[in-house]
Design a protein around this motif. Structure first.
Motif, PDB file in Angstrom:
ATOM      1  N   TYR A 139       0.821  -1.338   0.011  1.00 48.62           N
ATOM      2  CA  TYR A 139      -0.022  -0.098  -0.048  1.00 48.62           C
ATOM      3  C   TYR A 139       0.913   1.232   0.024  1.00 48.62           C
ATOM      4  O   TYR A 139       1.636   1.416   0.967  1.00 48.62           O
ATOM      5  N   LEU A 140       0.775   2.089  -1.054  1.00 51.89           N
ATOM      6  CA  LEU A 140       1.354   3.421  -1.043  1.00 51.89           C
ATOM      7  C   LEU A 140       0.137   4.462  -0.942  1.00 51.89           C
ATOM      8  O   LEU A 140      -0.438   4.748  -2.186  1.00 51.89           O
ATOM      9  N   GLY A 180       8.711   4.574  -1.891  1.00 49.38           N
ATOM     10  CA  GLY A 180       7.395   4.041  -1.349  1.00 49.38           C
ATOM     11  C   GLY A 180       7.001   2.690  -1.869  1.00 49.38           C
ATOM     12  O   GLY A 180       6.487   1.908  -1.316  1.00 49.38           O
ATOM     13  N   ILE A 181       7.205   2.608  -3.213  1.00 47.97           N
ATOM     14  CA  ILE A 181       6.612   1.408  -4.005  1.00 47.97           C
ATOM     15  C   ILE A 181       7.861   0.226  -3.258  1.00 47.97           C
ATOM     16  O   ILE A 181       7.361  -0.937  -3.136  1.00 47.97           O
ATOM     17  N   ALA A 182       8.984   0.487  -3.109  1.00 50.63           N
ATOM     18  CA  ALA A 182       9.999  -0.682  -2.607  1.00 50.63           C
ATOM     19  C   ALA A 182       9.350  -0.982  -1.343  1.00 50.63           C
ATOM     20  O   ALA A 182       9.492  -2.199  -1.199  1.00 50.63           O
ATOM     21  N   ALA A 210       6.557  -1.143  -0.298  1.00 47.61           N
ATOM     22  CA  ALA A 210       5.129  -1.622  -0.458  1.00 47.61           C
ATOM     23  C   ALA A 210       5.462  -3.172  -1.085  1.00 47.61           C
ATOM     24  O   ALA A 210       4.693  -4.034  -0.961  1.00 47.61           O
ATOM     25  N   LEU A 211       6.450  -3.296  -1.768  1.00 48.93           N
ATOM     26  CA  LEU A 211       7.143  -4.587  -2.338  1.00 48.93           C
ATOM     27  C   LEU A 211       7.815  -5.606  -1.476  1.00 48.93           C
ATOM     28  O   LEU A 211       7.956  -6.812  -1.863  1.00 48.93           O
ATOM     29  N   LEU A 212       7.868  -5.310  -0.301  1.00 46.78           N
ATOM     30  CA  LEU A 212       8.587  -5.983   0.840  1.00 46.78           C
ATOM     31  C   LEU A 212       8.065  -7.543   0.841  1.00 46.78           C
ATOM     32  O   LEU A 212       8.591  -8.404   1.056  1.00 46.78           O
ATOM     33  N   ALA A 213       6.750  -7.377   0.894  1.00 45.79           N
ATOM     34  CA  ALA A 213       6.101  -8.726   1.500  1.00 45.79           C
ATOM     35  C   ALA A 213       5.508  -9.658   0.143  1.00 45.79           C
ATOM     36  O   ALA A 213       4.699 -10.458   0.078  1.00 45.79           O
ATOM     37  N   ASN A 214       6.140  -9.251  -1.062  1.00 43.98           N
ATOM     38  CA  ASN A 214       5.861  -9.893  -2.235  1.00 43.98           C
ATOM     39  C   ASN A 214       4.295  -9.882  -2.469  1.00 43.98           C
ATOM     40  O   ASN A 214       3.781 -11.056  -2.728  1.00 43.98           O
ATOM     41  N   PRO A 215       3.683  -8.692  -2.659  1.00 43.90           N
ATOM     42  CA  PRO A 215       2.519  -8.752  -2.520  1.00 43.90           C
ATOM     43  C   PRO A 215       1.661  -9.038  -3.776  1.00 43.90           C
ATOM     44  O   PRO A 215       2.260  -9.282  -4.840  1.00 43.90           O
ATOM     45  N   LYS A 216       0.179  -9.656  -3.591  1.00 47.00           N
ATOM     46  CA  LYS A 216      -0.606 -10.191  -4.428  1.00 47.00           C
ATOM     47  C   LYS A 216      -1.616  -8.751  -4.993  1.00 47.00           C
ATOM     48  O   LYS A 216      -2.007  -8.993  -6.022  1.00 47.00           O
ATOM     49  N   LEU A 217      -1.521  -7.960  -3.934  1.00 46.78           N
ATOM     50  CA  LEU A 217      -2.456  -6.656  -4.244  1.00 46.78           C
ATOM     51  C   LEU A 217      -1.637  -5.344  -3.872  1.00 46.78           C
ATOM     52  O   LEU A 217      -0.971  -5.387  -2.815  1.00 46.78           O
ATOM     53  N   ILE A 218      -1.570  -4.618  -5.025  1.00 47.68           N
ATOM     54  CA  ILE A 218      -0.911  -3.359  -4.411  1.00 47.68           C
ATOM     55  C   ILE A 218      -1.791  -2.131  -4.880  1.00 47.68           C
ATOM     56  O   ILE A 218      -2.548  -2.142  -5.849  1.00 47.68           O
ATOM     57  N   ILE A 219      -1.889  -1.271  -3.866  1.00 44.81           N
ATOM     58  CA  ILE A 219      -2.837  -0.036  -4.011  1.00 44.81           C
ATOM     59  C   ILE A 219      -1.823   1.269  -3.872  1.00 44.81           C
ATOM     60  O   ILE A 219      -1.202   1.280  -2.886  1.00 44.81           O
ATOM     61  N   VAL A 220      -2.022   2.114  -4.851  1.00 43.45           N
ATOM     62  CA  VAL A 220      -1.291   3.338  -4.954  1.00 43.45           C
ATOM     63  C   VAL A 220      -2.401   4.348  -5.080  1.00 43.45           C
ATOM     64  O   VAL A 220      -3.287   4.420  -5.889  1.00 43.45           O
ATOM     65  N   ILE A 234      -4.080  -1.452  -8.055  1.00 41.49           N
ATOM     66  CA  ILE A 234      -5.002  -0.332  -8.126  1.00 41.49           C
ATOM     67  C   ILE A 234      -4.517   0.868  -8.088  1.00 41.49           C
ATOM     68  O   ILE A 234      -3.588   1.292  -7.268  1.00 41.49           O
ATOM     69  N   LEU A 235      -4.599   1.650  -9.270  1.00 40.30           N
ATOM     70  CA  LEU A 235      -4.029   2.961  -9.256  1.00 40.30           C
ATOM     71  C   LEU A 235      -5.315   3.975  -9.119  1.00 40.30           C
ATOM     72  O   LEU A 235      -6.095   4.272 -10.090  1.00 40.30           O
TER      73      LEU A 235
END
Length: 296
Positions: A79-80, A144-146, A148-158, A187-188
């Protein structure tokens, strides 16, 4: 994996109904959520990100009940938010390593490899030892994206990620999001139409807490193509044209207004047909809700 939102509603204590029976199905790839400020985009994002409760409705991510299994959601979520805090006197590699520990990545070697990979992926490796307070707006967004990617996400919200970025930083950031969308639900949420046009294969327009449109951006443009007309007018003529036509947007060109009008037929011979774009789609739907509100 599918994110399925059904009949989601949220009213705040001050009486503002931020979400009104919102239903969306979002698949892997880049999904654009368009709407003006105050449309309900951030309320929807915060609810999906488990940061606030919904009044009613359901949200599922694969087999996870988002509204009830918050800890499970957080394990696969990146999440960002629109605004996020950074420690200005800490360098990027130190803070990212610390955040990785908080994410539960205890193995030091694994953590080091992950942090270095993410800094390379976000093009921040060259600035890894620089304090975050000295980062530009675009660099902070990429950090912020870096994280957000720490957990190898299946869903990213920006949420509104390119607001305030210069064109070069915006392009770098959008290219990064596009890469992420190849294997993840991204999700953008934005009010910048060009961001959605350039990146997303699916989108929704939301205003006053309601979904006005859901579909493919190219299909949305095709729906209004042949129904958008433009005309140069004087400033004194503007109000009369708004009364007589469905003026969806206006802009000044050399100090003189140019209006774009939505109409199934040519309003009159003074109007010129134009090829529609996603901005026309956006304004057409937003104008419709404003017109309905006035009628009520």
């Amino acid at each position: 994996m599918i994110l399925d939102i059904r009949n989601l509603s949220k009213t705040y204590s001050n009486g503002v109904q931020a979400l009104k029976d919102v239903s969306l199905t979002i698949s892997q790839g880049m999904f654009g959520l368009l709407g003006p400020n105050g449309a309900g985009k951030s309320s929807l994002m915060r609810t999906i990100a488990t940061l606030q409760e919904a009044d009613s409705g359901s949200v599922t991510l694969g087999t996870i009940d988002v509204l009830k299994q918050k800890e499970e959601v957080r394990k696969v979520l990146g999440y960002l938010p629109q605004e996020f805090g950074l420690y200005p006197k800490i360098d990027a590699i130190t803070l990212l390593d610390h955040l990785a520990v908080l994410k539960g990545i205890g193995n030091a070697k694994q953590r080091k490899e992950l942090v270095e990979t993410l800094l390379h992926k976000t093009n921040l490796w060259g600035a890894r030892n620089k304090n975050l307070g000295g980062y530009s707006g675009g660099m902070k967004q990429r950090f912020g994206i870096a994280q957000a990617l720490l957990a190898n996400p299946k869903l990213i919200i920006v949420d509104e990620p390119t607001a305030g970025l210069d064109p070069a930083e915006r392009n770098r950031f959008l290219n990064l999001l596009s890469e992420l969308g190849e294997n993840t639900i991204v999700i953008l949420s934005t009010h910048i139409v060009d961001d959605v046009k350039e990146l997303c294969t699916d989108m929704a327009i939301i205003n006053k807490g309601e979904v006005l449109y859901k579909g493919n951006p190219l299909d949305a443009i095709a729906d209004v193509n042949g129904k958008v007309w433009k005309k140069r007018i004087t400033k004194s003529e503007l109000e009369a044209h708004k009364q007589n036509h469905q003026v969806i947007s206006e802009r000044l060109i050399s100090g003189k207004p140019e209006i774009r009008v939505f109409s199934t037929t040519q309003p009159d011979s003074s109007f010129e047909a134009v090829e529609a774009d996603l901005e026309d789609v956006y304004f057409t739907h937003i104008f419709s809700t404003q017109k309905e509100a006035v009628a009520v």
